[in-house]
Scaffold this motif. Structure first.
Motif, PDB file in Angstrom:
ATOM      1  N   VAL A 202       0.844  -1.194   0.000  1.00 41.88           N
ATOM      2  CA  VAL A 202       0.000   0.000   0.000  1.00 41.88           C
ATOM      3  C   VAL A 202       0.883   1.249   0.000  1.00 41.88           C
ATOM      4  O   VAL A 202       0.611   2.223  -0.704  1.00 41.88           O
ATOM      5  N   THR A 203       1.955   1.205   0.794  1.00 39.70           N
ATOM      6  CA  THR A 203       2.871   2.338   0.893  1.00 39.70           C
ATOM      7  C   THR A 203       4.293   1.850   0.632  1.00 39.70           C
ATOM      8  O   THR A 203       5.041   1.555   1.569  1.00 39.70           O
ATOM      9  N   PRO A 204       4.689   1.733  -0.634  1.00 38.15           N
ATOM     10  CA  PRO A 204       6.054   1.282  -0.903  1.00 38.15           C
ATOM     11  C   PRO A 204       7.070   2.346  -0.520  1.00 38.15           C
ATOM     12  O   PRO A 204       6.770   3.547  -0.582  1.00 38.15           O
ATOM     13  N   PRO A 205       8.260   1.932  -0.109  1.00 33.25           N
ATOM     14  CA  PRO A 205       9.294   2.908   0.234  1.00 33.25           C
ATOM     15  C   PRO A 205       9.842   3.594  -1.017  1.00 33.25           C
ATOM     16  O   PRO A 205       9.520   3.224  -2.145  1.00 33.25           O
ATOM     17  N   ALA A 206      10.668   4.596  -0.793  1.00 33.71           N
ATOM     18  CA  ALA A 206      11.285   5.311  -1.911  1.00 33.71           C
ATOM     19  C   ALA A 206      12.049   4.336  -2.803  1.00 33.71           C
ATOM     20  O   ALA A 206      12.661   3.375  -2.320  1.00 33.71           O
ATOM     21  N   ASN A 207      11.967   4.568  -4.094  1.00 31.78           N
ATOM     22  CA  ASN A 207      12.667   3.775  -5.105  1.00 31.78           C
ATOM     23  C   ASN A 207      12.138   2.355  -5.244  1.00 31.78           C
ATOM     24  O   ASN A 207      12.812   1.486  -5.808  1.00 31.78           O
TER      25      ASN A 207
END
Length: 223
Positions: A202-207
Motif C-alpha cells: 500500500v505504501t512502498p518505500p522510496a525507489n
C-alpha cells in the motif's frame, strides 16, 4: 519381474513456486541444497508445478547476487503422495519475524477439482504485507463480492464462477476504499483453475515501484 508385468505407476507430489516479497532481492531456489531454477526467481515470478517424490524437503531461497545479499529464507516441508502445494516467499526484508511481516516461506496445500461445465475455479491469497483485510469485487453497476475479509497470509478455498471476461476491484474490507482496479479484463476459461494474488505494498518505500495490485495466474491446466 515377469516381462508381462507393467511397472508400478510413479508416485509424486507436486509443488509450484511464487515470489511475493515486494522488497526482496532476486533468489535462487535450493531444494535440499541443490539449485533448481535456471533463471532468477524475482518478484512476481511464478514457476508451474514440479514433480517431487513424496518426502520431506528443505526449500531454501537464497540471494542470487553478492552485491545485494539480503537474507535467505527456508522451510522444511513434508510433501505427501498425490498432493499439490504452492510455495511462496512473502513478507518484507525490512521487517523482523516478530512483527509478523518479515520475510518467510508460506506453504499452501492446493485442492484442485476440475470445475463444472461453463465454470472456472478461482481463489485468492493475500500476500501484501502492509495491506488491511480485503474484498475482491467485480467492477460494474451491480458489483458482485467474490471474496470478503481476506487477511494477510490467508488463502481462500477455490470457488466456481461463471466463465468470461471480468474486471476486479481490490477493496479495503472495513472502509470500502478501492485499493486497486485491474486495468484490463481478466479472462476466466471453462474448466480451468486460477489464483488471484494480492501483492505489493500500500505504501512502498522510496525507489520501490511495487504498489499494491492483483495478479491472476492459472493453476490448472498449468501449461
Amino acid at each position: 519381474m515377469n516381462d508381462s508385468e507393467a511397472p508400478a505407476p510413479a508416485e509424486y507430489s507436486y509443488a509450484s513456486f511464487y515470489q511475493a516479497s515486494p522488497d526482496a532481492q532476486n533468489f535462487n531456489i535450493l531444494v535440499n541444497n541443490v539449485r533448481v531454477n535456471n533463471d532468477l526467481f524475482g518478484y512476481s515470478k511464478f514457476y508451474i508445478y514440479q514433480n517431487f517424490t513424496p518426502g520431506t524437503y528443505n526449500f531454501k531461497f537464497s540471494p542470487a547476487t553478492t552485491t545485494d545479499p539480503g537474507p535467505s529464507v527456508e522451510k522444511s516441508v513434508s510433501l505427501e503422495k498425490d498432493k499439490v502445494y504452492s510455495i511462496f516467499t512473502i513478507g518484507l526484508r525490512s521487517q523482523t519475524a516478530a512483527s509478523g511481516k518479515g520475510q518467510e516461506v508460506l506453504v499452501v496445500e492446493d485442492e484442485l477439482e476440475i470445475p463444472a461445465t461453463g465454470k472456472a475455479g478461482i481463489r485468492v491469497i493475500h500476500l501484501s504485507p502492509d495491506a488491511p483485510s480485503v474484498d475482491i469485487k467485480t467492477v460494474g453497476t451491480t458489483p458482485n463480492t467474490l471474496f470478503s475479509d481476506v487477511a494477510y497470509k490467508e488463502d481462500t478455498d477455490f470457488m466456481e464462477v461463471n466463465t468470461g471476461n471480468v474486471k476486479l476491484n481490490l477493496v479495503h474490507s472495513e472502509t470500502g476504499e478501492v485499493l486497486f482496479t485491474t486495468p484490463n479484463e481478466l479472462t476466466l476459461s471453462e474448466k480451468q483453475i486460477y489464483t488471484i494474488i494480492v501483492r505489493g505494498m500500500v505504501t512502498p518505500p522510496a525507489n520501490n515501484t511495487n504498489s499494491i495490485n492483483i495478479q491472476l495466474y492459472r493453476n490448472y491446466p498449468d501449461r
